[in-house]
Design a protein around this motif. Structure first.
Motif, PDB file in Angstrom:
ATOM      1  N   VAL A 235      21.724   3.286  35.161  1.00  0.00           N
ATOM      2  CA  VAL A 235      22.136   4.334  34.230  1.00  0.00           C
ATOM      3  C   VAL A 235      21.722   3.921  32.832  1.00  0.00           C
ATOM      4  O   VAL A 235      22.048   2.813  32.377  1.00  0.00           O
ATOM      5  N   LEU A 236      21.014   4.809  32.123  1.00  0.00           N
ATOM      6  CA  LEU A 236      20.450   4.498  30.817  1.00  0.00           C
ATOM      7  C   LEU A 236      21.127   5.307  29.709  1.00  0.00           C
ATOM      8  O   LEU A 236      21.833   6.280  29.963  1.00  0.00           O
ATOM      9  N   HIS A 237      20.866   4.884  28.477  1.00  0.00           N
ATOM     10  CA  HIS A 237      21.254   5.678  27.315  1.00  0.00           C
ATOM     11  C   HIS A 237      20.317   6.887  27.211  1.00  0.00           C
ATOM     12  O   HIS A 237      19.232   6.909  27.793  1.00  0.00           O
ATOM     13  N   PHE A 238      20.745   7.871  26.425  1.00  0.00           N
ATOM     14  CA  PHE A 238      19.906   9.028  26.124  1.00  0.00           C
ATOM     15  C   PHE A 238      19.854   9.154  24.608  1.00  0.00           C
ATOM     16  O   PHE A 238      20.849   9.515  23.962  1.00  0.00           O
ATOM     17  N   ILE A 239      18.711   8.794  24.026  1.00  0.00           N
ATOM     18  CA  ILE A 239      18.590   8.745  22.567  1.00  0.00           C
ATOM     19  C   ILE A 239      17.326   9.471  22.153  1.00  0.00           C
ATOM     20  O   ILE A 239      16.236   9.187  22.664  1.00  0.00           O
ATOM     21  N   GLU A 240      17.468  10.414  21.253  1.00  0.00           N
ATOM     22  CA  GLU A 240      16.356  11.187  20.695  1.00  0.00           C
ATOM     23  C   GLU A 240      15.513  11.816  21.802  1.00  0.00           C
ATOM     24  O   GLU A 240      14.284  11.790  21.784  1.00  0.00           O
ATOM     25  N   GLY A 241      16.206  12.376  22.799  1.00  0.00           N
ATOM     26  CA  GLY A 241      15.535  13.142  23.828  1.00  0.00           C
ATOM     27  C   GLY A 241      14.940  12.342  24.964  1.00  0.00           C
ATOM     28  O   GLY A 241      14.228  12.905  25.805  1.00  0.00           O
ATOM     29  N   ALA A 242      15.227  11.034  25.049  1.00  0.00           N
ATOM     30  CA  ALA A 242      14.647  10.209  26.110  1.00  0.00           C
ATOM     31  C   ALA A 242      15.694   9.253  26.661  1.00  0.00           C
ATOM     32  O   ALA A 242      16.586   8.787  25.933  1.00  0.00           O
ATOM     33  N   PHE A 243      15.597   8.961  27.952  1.00  0.00           N
ATOM     34  CA  PHE A 243      16.452   7.952  28.566  1.00  0.00           C
ATOM     35  C   PHE A 243      15.850   6.573  28.309  1.00  0.00           C
ATOM     36  O   PHE A 243      14.671   6.339  28.623  1.00  0.00           O
ATOM     37  N   VAL A 244      16.640   5.696  27.717  1.00  0.00           N
ATOM     38  CA  VAL A 244      16.132   4.391  27.293  1.00  0.00           C
ATOM     39  C   VAL A 244      17.122   3.296  27.677  1.00  0.00           C
ATOM     40  O   VAL A 244      18.336   3.522  27.732  1.00  0.00           O
ATOM     41  N   PRO A 245      16.616   2.083  27.939  1.00  0.00           N
ATOM     42  CA  PRO A 245      17.516   0.951  28.191  1.00  0.00           C
ATOM     43  C   PRO A 245      18.081   0.418  26.886  1.00  0.00           C
ATOM     44  O   PRO A 245      17.682   0.840  25.787  1.00  0.00           O
ATOM     45  N   SER A 246      18.987  -0.507  26.984  1.00  0.00           N
ATOM     46  CA  SER A 246      19.502  -1.179  25.793  1.00  0.00           C
ATOM     47  C   SER A 246      18.398  -2.022  25.156  1.00  0.00           C
ATOM     48  O   SER A 246      17.478  -2.488  25.839  1.00  0.00           O
ATOM     49  N   ARG A 247      18.499  -2.220  23.874  1.00  0.00           N
ATOM     50  CA  ARG A 247      17.470  -2.986  23.153  1.00  0.00           C
ATOM     51  C   ARG A 247      17.304  -4.380  23.762  1.00  0.00           C
ATOM     52  O   ARG A 247      16.197  -4.891  23.873  1.00  0.00           O
ATOM     53  N   ASP A 248      18.427  -5.006  24.142  1.00  0.00           N
ATOM     54  CA  ASP A 248      18.334  -6.365  24.683  1.00  0.00           C
ATOM     55  C   ASP A 248      18.279  -6.378  26.211  1.00  0.00           C
ATOM     56  O   ASP A 248      18.287  -7.445  26.820  1.00  0.00           O
TER      57      ASP A 248
ATOM     58  N   PHE B  77      25.991  -3.550  32.442  1.00  0.00           N
ATOM     59  CA  PHE B  77      27.264  -3.887  33.074  1.00  0.00           C
ATOM     60  C   PHE B  77      27.401  -3.066  34.344  1.00  0.00           C
ATOM     61  O   PHE B  77      26.730  -2.033  34.505  1.00  0.00           O
ATOM     62  N   GLU B  78      28.239  -3.507  35.260  1.00  0.00           N
ATOM     63  CA  GLU B  78      28.413  -2.819  36.529  1.00  0.00           C
ATOM     64  C   GLU B  78      29.577  -1.847  36.462  1.00  0.00           C
ATOM     65  O   GLU B  78      30.590  -2.106  35.812  1.00  0.00           O
ATOM     66  N   THR B  79      29.419  -0.732  37.130  1.00  0.00           N
ATOM     67  CA  THR B  79      30.544   0.172  37.360  1.00  0.00           C
ATOM     68  C   THR B  79      30.752   0.273  38.859  1.00  0.00           C
ATOM     69  O   THR B  79      29.795   0.206  39.636  1.00  0.00           O
ATOM     70  N   ARG B  80      32.006   0.394  39.275  1.00  0.00           N
ATOM     71  CA  ARG B  80      32.348   0.324  40.690  1.00  0.00           C
ATOM     72  C   ARG B  80      33.042   1.597  41.151  1.00  0.00           C
ATOM     73  O   ARG B  80      33.725   2.261  40.371  1.00  0.00           O
ATOM     74  N   ALA B  81      32.856   1.911  42.420  1.00  0.00           N
ATOM     75  CA  ALA B  81      33.484   3.087  43.016  1.00  0.00           C
ATOM     76  C   ALA B  81      34.957   2.791  43.260  1.00  0.00           C
ATOM     77  O   ALA B  81      35.289   1.827  43.954  1.00  0.00           O
ATOM     78  N   PRO B  82      35.874   3.578  42.719  1.00  0.00           N
ATOM     79  CA  PRO B  82      37.307   3.297  42.907  1.00  0.00           C
ATOM     80  C   PRO B  82      37.748   3.274  44.364  1.00  0.00           C
ATOM     81  O   PRO B  82      38.677   2.548  44.712  1.00  0.00           O
TER      82      PRO B  82
ATOM     83  N   VAL C  12      29.944  -1.954  44.007  1.00  0.00           N
ATOM     84  CA  VAL C  12      29.131  -1.619  42.838  1.00  0.00           C
ATOM     85  C   VAL C  12      28.480  -0.261  43.054  1.00  0.00           C
ATOM     86  O   VAL C  12      27.856  -0.007  44.081  1.00  0.00           O
ATOM     87  N   LEU C  13      28.637   0.596  42.073  1.00  0.00           N
ATOM     88  CA  LEU C  13      28.089   1.952  42.136  1.00  0.00           C
ATOM     89  C   LEU C  13      26.802   2.061  41.321  1.00  0.00           C
ATOM     90  O   LEU C  13      25.855   2.734  41.716  1.00  0.00           O
ATOM     91  N   ALA C  14      26.779   1.407  40.166  1.00  0.00           N
ATOM     92  CA  ALA C  14      25.608   1.504  39.297  1.00  0.00           C
ATOM     93  C   ALA C  14      25.590   0.346  38.316  1.00  0.00           C
ATOM     94  O   ALA C  14      26.622  -0.275  38.031  1.00  0.00           O
ATOM     95  N   GLU C  15      24.389   0.057  37.816  1.00  0.00           N
ATOM     96  CA  GLU C  15      24.217  -0.821  36.669  1.00  0.00           C
ATOM     97  C   GLU C  15      23.990   0.070  35.459  1.00  0.00           C
ATOM     98  O   GLU C  15      23.099   0.928  35.462  1.00  0.00           O
ATOM     99  N   VAL C  16      24.793  -0.142  34.433  1.00  0.00           N
ATOM    100  CA  VAL C  16      24.804   0.755  33.281  1.00  0.00           C
ATOM    101  C   VAL C  16      24.316  -0.005  32.058  1.00  0.00           C
ATOM    102  O   VAL C  16      24.755  -1.129  31.795  1.00  0.00           O
ATOM    103  N   ALA C  17      23.411   0.607  31.322  1.00  0.00           N
ATOM    104  CA  ALA C  17      22.923   0.001  30.084  1.00  0.00           C
ATOM    105  C   ALA C  17      24.091  -0.273  29.150  1.00  0.00           C
ATOM    106  O   ALA C  17      24.902   0.616  28.876  1.00  0.00           O
ATOM    107  N   GLU C  18      24.187  -1.498  28.678  1.00  0.00           N
ATOM    108  CA  GLU C  18      25.310  -1.893  27.821  1.00  0.00           C
ATOM    109  C   GLU C  18      24.917  -1.758  26.360  1.00  0.00           C
ATOM    110  O   GLU C  18      24.120  -2.540  25.828  1.00  0.00           O
TER     111      GLU C  18
END
Length: 521
Positions: A22-35, A39-44, A49-55
């Motif tokens: 899962v990525l950020h959405f900045i200025e009309g584009a999906f982008v990873p974190s600068r660094d 982080f992980e998000t989990r299904a309750p 683990v459900l996804a890796e999310v750009a931190e």
């Protein structure tokens, strides 16, 4: 005791999507974190683990805010007519509906919300965009004539970049509740969803991109609240902050944003009473009380978590509620028969379970639930729980539990009912059940709450202000009240003739022209 009806997990029902990024959405584009951090998000339902999310870190927030600022300064969005922006918002609503099943599935997997209830949330999300699209074209213009000499009128202007920070319960609907009026008013924004439920926000970004909203008008940054959220609130180019979440976090947001005099709209915690008088329609009152606290897994700000019942019918009402509570179907959120899914996160499960233990220790009578229902996986499930004979000094009476826990307390008369209803630090919502309409209005007026429903469950009218009193928040959103927050008001004073202007600094001997200098402030 548990007593809950359990829906077993099956391979046909509990199919989860493959691990995704899962990525950020900045200025009309999906982008990873600068660094490149994630982080992980989990299904309750499983804690898998459900996804890796750009931190998002401060650099990512700055990138998003800068994009929003450029869009505010340079894109056509703030300078479009309300009708033009409204047309774009209606396209967003269409794009949301086209993704309806994707959104519902993401919401269920990410939050544990039962799918039958999630479908209603997705529908409301599209309605939010259509409602605010219509509303922005119908805003009244205030004009004030002054004795034929002046015409003074008020215009609404966009404010700037808004930080929209949303909670993890019903995230998609609440995101649209903020984004739609914010964009309708001509602002640009950065959305920061809760780190425990980030998936559906991506669907919103996709819908906004499909609708042709200019790049940078809407931006999405994922991240931990104490890092990404804090950087967003403190950013000097952010002019508005709309936050929904717990009261403690809301107080910190105000402290952080005060240095740059941001404007705030804060919808915070609640401990809402359901007041049932002996003359009420008890069947309907019980229906509403059970639904109001156990729907959405009990994780709702307006949940009627305190059941206050008149002595004469207290035992009867509590017995009825106990029977219904014990029959609530717990199970996989993707099963259409499920009425109560898992809590959002193990940390939250421990918090809610801790309140159950506290209630027992304080002497409340545990009638139903209180633990994980048998037959379900060891994850975040907690059976629908009912305490009786809860005293007002108990923590379970005073504090927001934010889970499927209902506390019942008797009262003698109207005066005591109001005193109990007001006897907490919160004041978000209240529900009053009585056939005596004079008493209904009297009690509603005496309760300190932002919203009171009479003989009704929580049914929203989008035209009305939504928000709380006391420590339940600051400000109101909904209908034109949203535009009062998301707009700058400018008064334009127009002289209709040559009114007298006092003349100062004339040469000695010249005749001074005196006149009405007007009212100065």
């Amino acid at each position: 005791m548990s007593g809950a009806t359990v829906r077993s997990t099956s391979d046909e029902v509990a199919t989860h999507p493959p691990h995704e990024r899962v990525l950020h959405f900045i200025e009309g584009a999906f982008v990873p974190s600068r660094d490149g951090g994630c982080f992980e998000t989990r299904a309750p339902a499983t804690n898998d683990v459900l996804a890796e999310v750009a931190e998002g870190l401060a650099a990512d927030v700055d990138r998003a805010v800068s994009a929003a600022r450029r869009a505010f300064d340079e894109s056509p969005w703030p300078r479009m007519t309300p009708a033009e922006r409204a047309a774009a918002l209606r396209r967003v609503a269409d794009a949301i509906e086209a993704r309806g099943e994707e959104i519902v599935r993401a919401e269920c997997l990410d939050t544990g919300l039962p799918i039958a209830q999630a479908r209603g949330q997705a529908t409301r999300a599209a309605e939010n965009f259509r409602f605010f699209a219509d509303a922005v074209t119908q805003l009244e213009t205030h004009a004030y004539g002054v004795d034929g000499r002046f015409l003074n009128y008020v215009v609404r202007k966009p404010v700037g970049v808004a930080a929209l920070i949303t909670p993890w319960n019903t995230p998609f609907m609440l995101e649209t509740w903020k984004v739609a009026p914010c964009l309708a008013a001509g602002n640009t924004c950065v959305l920061k969803p809760a780190e425990w439920s980030p998936l559906s926000a991506v669907k919103l970004a996709e819908a906004i991109a499909d609708a042709g909203i200019p790049p940078g008008v809407f931006n999405l940054v994922h991240g931990i609240g104490e890092v990404a959220g804090a950087a967003l609130v403190a950013h000097p180019d952010v002019r508005l902050v709309s936050f929904t979440g717990e009261t403690t976090t809301g107080k910190e947001i105000v402290r952080s944003g005060a240095a740059t005099l941001k404007r705030f709209s804060l919808e915070l915690g609640g401990k809402s009473p359901v007041v049932v008088f002996a003359d009420a329609d008890l069947d309907r009152a019980v229906d509403a009380a059970v639904f109001g606290v156990f729907s959405l897994n009990g994780e709702r700000c307006t949940a009627g978590s305190r059941l206050l019942v008149e002595d004469a019918v207290y035992d009867d009402v509590v017995a009825r509620v106990a029977e219904r509570t014990a029959a609530i179907r717990c199970g996989d959120p993707l099963d259409p028969a499920t009425e109560l899914g898992p809590l959002i996160h193990p940390e939250h499960w421990r918090s809610v379970r801790g309140y159950v233990e506290t209630g027992v220790a304080e002497g409340a009578r545990l009638l139903v639930g209180g633990d994980c229902p048998p037959g379900l996986p060891a994850s975040n499930y907690l059976a629908a729980t009912l305490f009786a004979d809860v005293r007002p000094e108990m923590r379970v009476f005073q504090e927001e539990i934010f889970g499927p826990v209902l506390c019942a307390t008797p009262f003698r008369d109207e005066e005591e009912a109001v005193r109990l209803a007001n006897g907490v630090r919160y004041g978000l919502a209240a529900y009053v059940w009585t056939r005596d309409l004079q008493r209904a209005h009297r009690v509603a007026g005496a309760i300190d709450a932002g919203m009171v429903w009479l003989n009704s469950q929580n049914v929203r009218d989008l035209r009305t202000p939504f928000g709380g009193a006391k420590e339940s928040g600051i400000g109101r959103e909904g209908g034109r009240f949203s535009f009062d927050f998301y707009s700058e008001l400018e008064t334009i004073h127009t002289a209709l003739g040559d009114h007298p202007i006092p003349r100062l600094g004339l040469p000695t001997g010249d005749k001074e022209v005196r006149g009405d200098a007007g009212t100065h402030r």
